[in-house]
Design a protein around this motif. Structure first.
Motif, PDB file in Angstrom:
ATOM      1  N   LYS A  35     -12.813  -4.677  18.066  1.00  0.00           N
ATOM      2  CA  LYS A  35     -13.490  -4.586  16.767  1.00  0.00           C
ATOM      3  C   LYS A  35     -12.481  -4.213  15.679  1.00  0.00           C
ATOM      4  N   GLU A  36     -11.602  -3.251  15.979  1.00  0.00           N
ATOM      5  CA  GLU A  36     -10.615  -2.828  14.988  1.00  0.00           C
ATOM      6  C   GLU A  36      -9.584  -3.924  14.713  1.00  0.00           C
ATOM      7  N   LEU A  37      -9.267  -4.721  15.709  1.00  0.00           N
ATOM      8  CA  LEU A  37      -8.336  -5.833  15.493  1.00  0.00           C
ATOM      9  C   LEU A  37      -8.932  -6.831  14.507  1.00  0.00           C
ATOM     10  N   ARG A  38     -10.245  -7.046  14.605  1.00  0.00           N
ATOM     11  CA  ARG A  38     -10.891  -7.940  13.635  1.00  0.00           C
ATOM     12  C   ARG A  38     -10.849  -7.329  12.233  1.00  0.00           C
ATOM     13  N   ARG A  39     -11.012  -6.003  12.163  1.00  0.00           N
ATOM     14  CA  ARG A  39     -10.973  -5.334  10.862  1.00  0.00           C
ATOM     15  C   ARG A  39      -9.579  -5.383  10.246  1.00  0.00           C
ATOM     16  N   ARG A  40      -8.569  -5.473  11.081  1.00  0.00           N
ATOM     17  CA  ARG A  40      -7.192  -5.499  10.577  1.00  0.00           C
ATOM     18  C   ARG A  40      -6.980  -6.645   9.590  1.00  0.00           C
ATOM     19  N   ARG A  41      -7.749  -7.732   9.775  1.00  0.00           N
ATOM     20  CA  ARG A  41      -7.636  -8.869   8.866  1.00  0.00           C
ATOM     21  C   ARG A  41      -7.998  -8.482   7.435  1.00  0.00           C
ATOM     22  N   TRP A  42      -8.858  -7.458   7.322  1.00  0.00           N
ATOM     23  CA  TRP A  42      -9.310  -7.037   5.991  1.00  0.00           C
ATOM     24  C   TRP A  42      -8.642  -5.728   5.568  1.00  0.00           C
ATOM     25  N   GLY A  43      -7.551  -5.369   6.197  1.00  0.00           N
ATOM     26  CA  GLY A  43      -6.858  -4.134   5.836  1.00  0.00           C
ATOM     27  C   GLY A  43      -6.463  -4.134   4.363  1.00  0.00           C
ATOM     28  N   ALA A  44      -6.351  -2.959   3.788  1.00  0.00           N
ATOM     29  CA  ALA A  44      -6.025  -2.839   2.365  1.00  0.00           C
ATOM     30  C   ALA A  44      -4.675  -3.481   2.071  1.00  0.00           C
ATOM     31  N   PRO A  45      -4.553  -4.220   0.969  1.00  0.00           N
ATOM     32  CA  PRO A  45      -3.262  -4.816   0.598  1.00  0.00           C
ATOM     33  C   PRO A  45      -2.201  -3.736   0.380  1.00  0.00           C
ATOM     34  N   VAL A  46      -1.019  -3.979   0.877  1.00  0.00           N
ATOM     35  CA  VAL A  46       0.077  -3.017   0.763  1.00  0.00           C
ATOM     36  C   VAL A  46       1.233  -3.601  -0.050  1.00  0.00           C
ATOM     37  N   ARG A  47       1.578  -4.861   0.211  1.00  0.00           N
ATOM     38  CA  ARG A  47       2.743  -5.466  -0.454  1.00  0.00           C
ATOM     39  C   ARG A  47       2.445  -6.929  -0.751  1.00  0.00           C
ATOM     40  N   LEU A  48       2.843  -7.360  -1.929  1.00  0.00           N
ATOM     41  CA  LEU A  48       2.724  -8.773  -2.304  1.00  0.00           C
ATOM     42  C   LEU A  48       4.111  -9.326  -2.564  1.00  0.00           C
ATOM     43  N   LEU A  95      -3.207 -13.158  -8.624  1.00  0.00           N
ATOM     44  CA  LEU A  95      -2.896 -12.473  -7.370  1.00  0.00           C
ATOM     45  C   LEU A  95      -2.905 -10.963  -7.546  1.00  0.00           C
ATOM     46  N   MET A  96      -2.288 -10.490  -8.597  1.00  0.00           N
ATOM     47  CA  MET A  96      -2.206  -9.042  -8.812  1.00  0.00           C
ATOM     48  C   MET A  96      -3.585  -8.435  -9.086  1.00  0.00           C
ATOM     49  N   ASP A  97      -4.407  -9.159  -9.835  1.00  0.00           N
ATOM     50  CA  ASP A  97      -5.757  -8.662 -10.100  1.00  0.00           C
ATOM     51  C   ASP A  97      -6.578  -8.598  -8.822  1.00  0.00           C
ATOM     52  N   GLU A  98      -6.394  -9.596  -7.958  1.00  0.00           N
ATOM     53  CA  GLU A  98      -7.179  -9.637  -6.728  1.00  0.00           C
ATOM     54  C   GLU A  98      -6.732  -8.563  -5.734  1.00  0.00           C
ATOM     55  N   PHE A  99      -5.415  -8.397  -5.583  1.00  0.00           N
ATOM     56  CA  PHE A  99      -4.908  -7.514  -4.529  1.00  0.00           C
ATOM     57  C   PHE A  99      -4.587  -6.100  -5.015  1.00  0.00           C
ATOM     58  N   GLU A 100      -4.533  -5.913  -6.317  1.00  0.00           N
ATOM     59  CA  GLU A 100      -4.288  -4.581  -6.893  1.00  0.00           C
ATOM     60  C   GLU A 100      -3.022  -3.945  -6.311  1.00  0.00           C
ATOM     61  N   VAL A 101      -1.921  -4.681  -6.383  1.00  0.00           N
ATOM     62  CA  VAL A 101      -0.647  -4.185  -5.840  1.00  0.00           C
ATOM     63  C   VAL A 101       0.435  -4.215  -6.910  1.00  0.00           C
ATOM     64  N   THR A 102       0.092  -3.799  -8.092  1.00  0.00           N
ATOM     65  CA  THR A 102       1.069  -3.821  -9.185  1.00  0.00           C
ATOM     66  C   THR A 102       2.259  -2.921  -8.914  1.00  0.00           C
ATOM     67  N   ASP A 103       2.060  -1.891  -8.055  1.00  0.00           N
ATOM     68  CA  ASP A 103       3.156  -0.972  -7.753  1.00  0.00           C
ATOM     69  C   ASP A 103       3.983  -1.426  -6.566  1.00  0.00           C
ATOM     70  N   ASN A 104       3.616  -2.530  -5.937  1.00  0.00           N
ATOM     71  CA  ASN A 104       4.339  -2.955  -4.739  1.00  0.00           C
ATOM     72  C   ASN A 104       4.324  -4.470  -4.613  1.00  0.00           C
ATOM     73  N   SER A 105       4.830  -5.144  -5.626  1.00  0.00           N
ATOM     74  CA  SER A 105       5.020  -6.591  -5.553  1.00  0.00           C
ATOM     75  C   SER A 105       6.508  -6.870  -5.727  1.00  0.00           C
ATOM     76  N   ILE A 106       6.960  -7.924  -5.102  1.00  0.00           N
ATOM     77  CA  ILE A 106       8.390  -8.195  -5.126  1.00  0.00           C
ATOM     78  C   ILE A 106       8.625  -9.694  -5.240  1.00  0.00           C
ATOM     79  N   GLU A 107       9.573 -10.082  -6.062  1.00  0.00           N
ATOM     80  CA  GLU A 107       9.914 -11.485  -6.273  1.00  0.00           C
ATOM     81  C   GLU A 107      11.011 -11.881  -5.291  1.00  0.00           C
ATOM     82  N   ILE A 108      10.789 -12.983  -4.606  1.00  0.00           N
ATOM     83  CA  ILE A 108      11.694 -13.435  -3.551  1.00  0.00           C
ATOM     84  C   ILE A 108      12.455 -14.672  -4.012  1.00  0.00           C
ATOM     85  N   ASP A 109      13.761 -14.600  -3.948  1.00  0.00           N
ATOM     86  CA  ASP A 109      14.617 -15.728  -4.334  1.00  0.00           C
ATOM     87  C   ASP A 109      15.025 -16.497  -3.083  1.00  0.00           C
TER      88      ASP A 109
END
Length: 697
Positions: A260-273, A287-301
């Motif tokens: 049951k908890e493994l299924r819940r893991r799919r809906w775990g709180a967003p941590v990093r974008l 994306l930022m509005d949906e996931f609310e991760v303004t303090d933990n988003s990173i741009e990948i080159d």
């Protein structure tokens, strides 16, 4: 040999190094292996993949926990002097710098691979025949699997799976005013298709060209949105909280609760974008509005999720010159050409050193037990098992033949929960007694007990290891295993299984140190005994080879022993919260870390004990979770010859001046540089047949 310019600022003025910042320093050391020009090129690619996977787990577990504390308003400082909010800022600053270096290394490795004929190419750079082949592949294989998901007032944001790669698509309807608000959709890059698609070779070329799956989808994105014009297509990736929260007390069936908890893991709180460099501002806002991760988003080159490099490095054929030379683990000489393992173990204890010695000896031990008519019972702990473990088959065979087979399966082994549930069910169907351990405690001890009826009575045979019963990782991790028929160890082994599987009063352990009951106190007693020896002028020395050291009480005991004059040499691969070399506190303590071809995983502890030395193997690191929240095991090695072998292993690590880094008082690491001839401990360990034989002469 290039060093990464890791941040050089000092830690807080605490006597301790923060656990999470220490872990980031460990991942820097892994990244250094990817940057080292002396490392074979495809191995450098593998190290880049390991850095990515490590950081994923760190974010989904450790950083997720810190964010939970911040959300709950927790402001108390930890023992290293950090509040959750202060630590989070420090982590994000360092990890952003690490990711920047990681992608610089990726570009460098890609350029070097291209020179060797392994090329990551853009669709536009393909010739006509190659494009045609890729178009066919897209329409026949990829297109049927894709599902474009629009986001608007009538269609809310769909579930975004953790650590999957997606494309954020900004669209304009054909004929609409370009000034109007655009449309937005996402497309998941299928994780069940190859991420790296090999393109048919150009005529008269031996080069291997690859197109990334997301690039192929991006080129054909218009086929998914007829009537719309794509304005922007960029990748993104979300990491969610992956830590399971189990109500073991209230769970009638622990296996079902974990599922049951493994299924819940799919809906775990967003941590990093993670978002691809150049992402459209509208897409980023969505994306930022949906996931609310303004303090933990990173741009990948570069490409998201470099873990795909691991599979590529393993699967490429014909590039042996770009990989480490394969090693063939030797079968332990003591058991070579021995038909009856039990007869041999009656005569002597046997030590195994993986991956230099073959894990097949452990498999053979269990298989012989399964087929031996005189074996009455087999008891075993399983924490992480390989995908097609011969041990599972042997245990099932033993149970089907009427033997008493008890298996303690740890369902809560992080990220291996689903696999362990599958094995647990298979074992139960075969007639094994499957036990899921004690409420609130992970079973992390690695032990097998075989009870055999012999002419002179029952005899117990035991295997104790520092690593998991996993034949796959045994080829990649350095671990120690001990076979013994010592009656004292056998008695303790029986008591340990009785405590885990039934109701049993605390045992008076004669050999073992068992967590969470007595291990920590017994270790403290031995550390204090060394301090007393030092004060009284007797030989006093501690050597400990571990994966991690973070328990504050343990660190304080080592500080006190150092102040008493005990020489303490620690070989800690990963996290180390102890600050060595501080005057008046830890000037007698040194800490080295070795990151090399194999993952250093063995736990070995040595006490000088005034000249009457003692040597122990352990499943436990010196972390709070190991000492207080898990069932762990420390086992003595009684045989003097085997203790010599273990001391040789420790000496090799301590003498390493090629891959060893020494922890500095400021929490940073510097390569060990001295005038001794170059010594690379893992490569020297490949000569095990030679120096193992010497220990017996």
């Amino acid at each position: 040999m290039r060093e990464i310019a890791a941040p050089r600022e000092r830690e807080a003025s605490s006597n301790y190094i923060n656990r999470d910042l220490s872990w980031l320093e460990f991942n820097w050391r892994v990244l250094q292996e990817a940057q080292d020009a002396e490392t074979p090129l495809l191995e450098r690619a593998k190290f880049l993949a390991i850095v990515a996977s490590n950081l994923d787990e760190f974010m989904s577990v450790r950083v997720a926990g810190i964010k939970d504390q911040i959300k709950a308003g927790y402001i108390k400082k930890d023992f290293t002097g950090y509040t959750p909010a202060g630590l989070f800022k420090r982590i994000m600053k360092r990890s952003a710098k690490m990711v920047s270096e990681q992608y610089k290394s990726y570009r460098d490795v890609s350029r070097q691979l291209a020179k060797e004929g392994i090329i990551f190419t853009d669709y536009e750079d393909l010739n006509i025949s190659q494009r045609k082949a890729m178009d066919i592949y897209f329409h026949d294989i990829v297109f049927p699997v894709l599902t474009p998901m629009a986001v608007d007032q009538s269609r809310p944001f769909p579930l975004v799976h953790t650590q999957a790669v997606y494309l954020a698509v900004v669209l304009m309807k054909e004929g609409d005013d370009p000034e109007e608000e655009p449309y937005f959709a996402i497309v998941q890059v299928p994780s069940n298709l190859a991420r790296c698609i090999e393109v048919p070779a150009r005529s008269n070329s031996k080069k291997h060209e690859f197109v990334l799956l997301e690039d192929l989808i991006e080129h054909h994105i218009k086929t998914l949105f007829s009537g719309y014009t794509p304005i922007s297509v960029h990748g993104f990736r979300l990491t969610r909280n992956a830590d399971l929260t189990l109500n073991e007390e209230g769970a009638e069936d622990l296996l079902e609760e974990i599922e049951k908890e493994l299924r819940r893991r799919r809906w775990g709180a967003p941590v990093r974008l993670e978002v691809q460099k150049g992402i459209h501002a509208y897409a980023l806002t969505q994306l930022m509005d949906e996931f609310e991760v303004t303090d933990n988003s990173i741009e990948i080159d570069g490409p998201l999720d470099l873990s795909f490099l691991m599979k590529l490095a393993f699967s490429l054929k014909g590039y042996d010159n770009l990989k480490y030379k394969p090693i063939e683990p030797v079968y332990p000489s003591e058991l070579l050409e021995v038909e009856d393992i039990f007869g041999k173990l009656k005569q002597q204890d046997v030590l195994l050193y993986h991956p230099y010695e073959s894990f097949d000896a452990v498999t053979d031990f269990v298989v012989q037990a399964a087929y031996d008519a005189d074996v009455l019972a087999i008891k075993m702990t399983l924490y992480r098992v390989s995908g097609n473990s011969p041990l599972i088959q042997a245990l099932a065979r033993a149970a089907e033949s009427g033997k008493q087979v008890t298996v303690v399966v740890e369902l809560k082994a992080r990220f291996d929960e689903e696999r362990n549930i599958a094995w647990a069910r298979k074992l139960e169907q075969s007639g094994c007694h499957v036990v899921y351990g004690l409420v609130g405690l992970k079973t992390h001890a690695k032990i097998t007990l075989v009870v055999r009826q012999e002419p002179d009575g029952l005899r117990r045979y035991v295997h104790v290891g520092t690593g998991n019963y996993n034949d796959s990782t045994a080829k990649l991790y350095t671990d120690i295993g001990l076979f013994t028929s010592d009656p004292i160890i056998g008695e303790d082994a029986s008591a340990l299984f009785n405590e885990v599987t039934g109701y049993s009063a605390p045992h008076n352990w004669k050999a073992f140190g068992v967590a969470p009951t007595v291990m920590k106190d017994r270790l403290f007693e031995k550390i204090r005994r060394e301090a007393q020896h030092a004060v009284e002028g007797r030989p006093a020395r501690i050597i400990a080879k571990l994966n991690s050291l973070s328990n504050q009480e343990m660190i304080d005991e080592l500080y006190e022993a150092s102040k008493a004059g005990v020489k303490i040499e620690l070989i800690v691969r990963g996290v180390c919260c102890l600050r060595p070399g501080v005057e008046g506190l830890s000037e007698n303590i040194s800490v080295i870390s070795i990151v090399d071809r194999f993952l250093e995983h063995s736990r070995i502890i040595y006490f000088e004990n005034g000249g009457e030395n003692e040597m122990y193997l352990s499943s436990a690191d010196w972390m709070t979770r190991n000492l207080t929240k898990r069932i762990e095991l420390t086992c003595p090695v009684f045989d003097q010859d085997l203790r010599k072998i273990l001391m040789r292993i420790l000496e090799l690590s301590l003498g390493d001046n090629v891959k060893a880094r020494m922890l500095q008082p400021n929490g940073m690491y510097a390569r060990v540089i001295n005038e001794a001839p170059p010594l690379r401990s893992q490569f020297e360990a490949m000569k095990i047949k030679v120096w193992k034989k010497k220990s017996h002469t």
